[in-house]
Design an enzyme around this catalytic site. Structure first.
Site, PDB file in Angstrom:
ATOM      1  N   ASP A   1       0.847  -1.193   0.000  1.00 12.69           N
ATOM      2  CA  ASP A   1       0.000   0.000   0.000  1.00 12.69           C
ATOM      3  C   ASP A   1       0.882   1.241   0.000  1.00 12.69           C
ATOM      4  O   ASP A   1       1.711   1.425   0.886  1.00 12.69           O
ATOM      5  CB  ASP A   1      -0.900  -0.016   1.238  1.00 12.69           C
ATOM      6  CG  ASP A   1      -1.868   1.153   1.268  1.00 12.69           C
ATOM      7  OD1 ASP A   1      -1.416   2.294   1.526  1.00 12.69           O
ATOM      8  OD2 ASP A   1      -3.073   0.960   1.050  1.00 12.69           O
TER       9      ASP A   1
ATOM     10  N   TYR B   1       2.606  10.045  -0.410  1.00 13.89           N
ATOM     11  CA  TYR B   1       3.806   9.556   0.271  1.00 13.89           C
ATOM     12  C   TYR B   1       5.076   9.888  -0.503  1.00 13.89           C
ATOM     13  O   TYR B   1       6.172   9.783   0.043  1.00 13.89           O
ATOM     14  CB  TYR B   1       3.740   8.037   0.466  1.00 13.89           C
ATOM     15  CG  TYR B   1       2.564   7.534   1.261  1.00 13.89           C
ATOM     16  CD1 TYR B   1       1.780   8.388   2.036  1.00 13.89           C
ATOM     17  CD2 TYR B   1       2.217   6.190   1.232  1.00 13.89           C
ATOM     18  CE1 TYR B   1       0.695   7.919   2.751  1.00 13.89           C
ATOM     19  CE2 TYR B   1       1.142   5.707   1.948  1.00 13.89           C
ATOM     20  CZ  TYR B   1       0.379   6.573   2.702  1.00 13.89           C
ATOM     21  OH  TYR B   1      -0.694   6.092   3.396  1.00 13.89           O
TER      22      TYR B   1
ATOM     23  N   LYS C   1      -3.128   5.659  -4.189  1.00 13.98           N
ATOM     24  CA  LYS C   1      -4.254   6.545  -3.904  1.00 13.98           C
ATOM     25  C   LYS C   1      -4.221   7.820  -4.746  1.00 13.98           C
ATOM     26  O   LYS C   1      -3.147   8.304  -5.120  1.00 13.98           O
ATOM     27  CB  LYS C   1      -4.260   6.917  -2.418  1.00 13.98           C
ATOM     28  CG  LYS C   1      -4.191   5.716  -1.478  1.00 13.98           C
ATOM     29  CD  LYS C   1      -4.083   6.146  -0.031  1.00 13.98           C
ATOM     30  CE  LYS C   1      -3.848   4.946   0.873  1.00 13.98           C
ATOM     31  NZ  LYS C   1      -2.474   4.414   0.744  1.00 13.98           N
TER      32      LYS C   1
ATOM     33  N   HIS D   1      -8.235   9.165  -1.611  1.00 18.87           N
ATOM     34  CA  HIS D   1      -7.518   9.305  -0.349  1.00 18.87           C
ATOM     35  C   HIS D   1      -8.314  10.010   0.747  1.00 18.87           C
ATOM     36  O   HIS D   1      -8.202   9.682   1.930  1.00 18.87           O
ATOM     37  CB  HIS D   1      -6.206  10.067  -0.600  1.00 18.87           C
ATOM     38  CG  HIS D   1      -5.128   9.753   0.388  1.00 18.87           C
ATOM     39  ND1 HIS D   1      -3.794   9.677   0.051  1.00 18.87           N
ATOM     40  CD2 HIS D   1      -5.178   9.488   1.712  1.00 18.87           C
ATOM     41  CE1 HIS D   1      -3.071   9.386   1.129  1.00 18.87           C
ATOM     42  NE2 HIS D   1      -3.890   9.278   2.153  1.00 18.87           N
TER      43      HIS D   1
END
Length: 361
Positions: A61, A66, A95, A128
């Protein structure tokens, strides 16, 4: 929609190495699920992915937010070239970030994410957060002006509809949500042609979100649990349960770490925990949770932990109409499981997992 594939354990393998079920298969009752996620970057990230693959993890994931999709993809592709794994045996989740809620941006940014990952499709693509941010450029993830985060009024239903097109194009296999409350999930179901396969939300002992989890389960939506440990802090011994005498008793009883006990509990609770890990020992421990099961009395003790406050709050957008969490924080800390009064065994009465009085929380 092409159904999502789910991670489960292989009962005919003593090592209990995780594998993926494909097609329309879903985990049967009693089968266990766990995945690993990365909010790491650079060498630390690629090293963790290599270790995770070699340990047995197959579900990964990540997210545009990120800023490590390139690192995750690079490590996975290297593992494929080495012959340690095939693309078909990887379940990859990423996401759509808040700055890309405009339906006109959805396909473009997904194509960019595919390039970063180095793959031709994504197994699961999550929305998200329900609140959209103003798009200034792809590199600015939190657009600020005069100290305020700039949001938009883009309806997440319109964003979701654009994500549905990605499935039709074959760019993603399935789509889901993250940080959506019960009413918002219901609205997505009612206003679109497809149902989310996943809702990724904060869940940990003390913040179990039972109503939301039960609702998703009733509608066939898998709940993945981020921050599954409650983000332990050893300096201030929070959350209390993680460092309590009761937890120490469980560690001694089961010969497992606190983290392994919590992951086992959450799997049995019916959610898919996503622990963050970079240390090879922790990565291995996070998968090694299928060779024991908590007693009913110990499960009740974890269920009965005094409800705590949400960790991830997104307070900066709490005035937005699509803000998914309770604005009055105190209203949500009721006993979500009504198990506080369940009689405990003698040793649990002597040393419970709720040491609030002793620790001042």
């Amino acid at each position: 929609m092409i159904p999502s594939r789910y991670l489960t354990t292989c009962d005919d393998d003593n090592s209990r190495v995780a594998m993926i079920l494909g097609g329309d298969q879903r985990p049967l009752r009693g089968e266990s699920t766990i995945l690993i996620y990365f909010q790491l970057r650079g060498f630390q990230c690629t090293s963790a992915v290599h270790c995770a693959v070699e340990t047995g993890f197959r579900h990964f994931d990540t997210a545009y937010y990120y800023e490590n999709e390139k690192d995750v993809g690079e490590a996975l592709r290297t593992q494929i070239k080495m012959g340690n794994i095939s693309r078909e045996n990887i379940f990859l989740t990423t996401k759509l970030w808040n700055t890309h809620h405009d339906p006109r941006d959805v396909r473009r940014i997904c194509e960019q994410q595919l390039k970063l990952l180095g793959f031709t499709y994504i197994d699961l693509y999550l929305l998200h957060f329900p609140v959209g941010y103003k798009h200034m450029c792809d590199e600015i993830l939190k657009p600020m002006s005069d100290g305020k985060l700039q949001t938009t009024d883009v309806d997440y239903i319109d964003t979701w509809n654009a994500m549905e097109e990605l499935v039709k194009l074959g760019m993603v296999r399935s789509i889901g949500l993250s940080n959506f409350n019960m009413e918002q999930v219901q609205r997505v179901i009612q206003c679109s042609s497809s149902k989310p396969v996943v809702n990724q939300v904060e869940v940990w002992p003390g913040f179990l979100q039972k109503d939301l989890v039960d609702y998703c389960r009733y509608n066939g939506i898998v709940v993945t649990a981020y921050s599954p440990f409650g983000q332990p802090n050893r300096e201030n011994h929070s959350p209390t349960y993680f460092f309590s005498e009761g937890m120490k008793r469980l560690v001694k009883k089961y010969k497992k770490t606190s983290g392994q006990i919590v992951l086992r509990f959450l799997v049995d609770y019916g959610v898919v925990p996503i622990p963050k890990a970079a240390n090879p020992l922790h990565i291995s421990q996070n998968l090694n949770i299928f060779d024991f099961k908590l007693d009913d009395s110990d499960t009740r003790a974890l269920l009965g932990i005094k409800p705590k406050k949400r960790i991830v709050k997104y307070d900066i957008v709490k005035e937005h109409p699509f803000y998914p969490f309770e604005r009055d924080e105190e209203s949500q800390y009721q006993d979500v499981n009504n198990l506080q009064n369940v009689p405990l065994a003698r040793e649990q009465r002597e040393s419970t997992l709720n040491d609030d009085d002793q620790r001042g929380e």
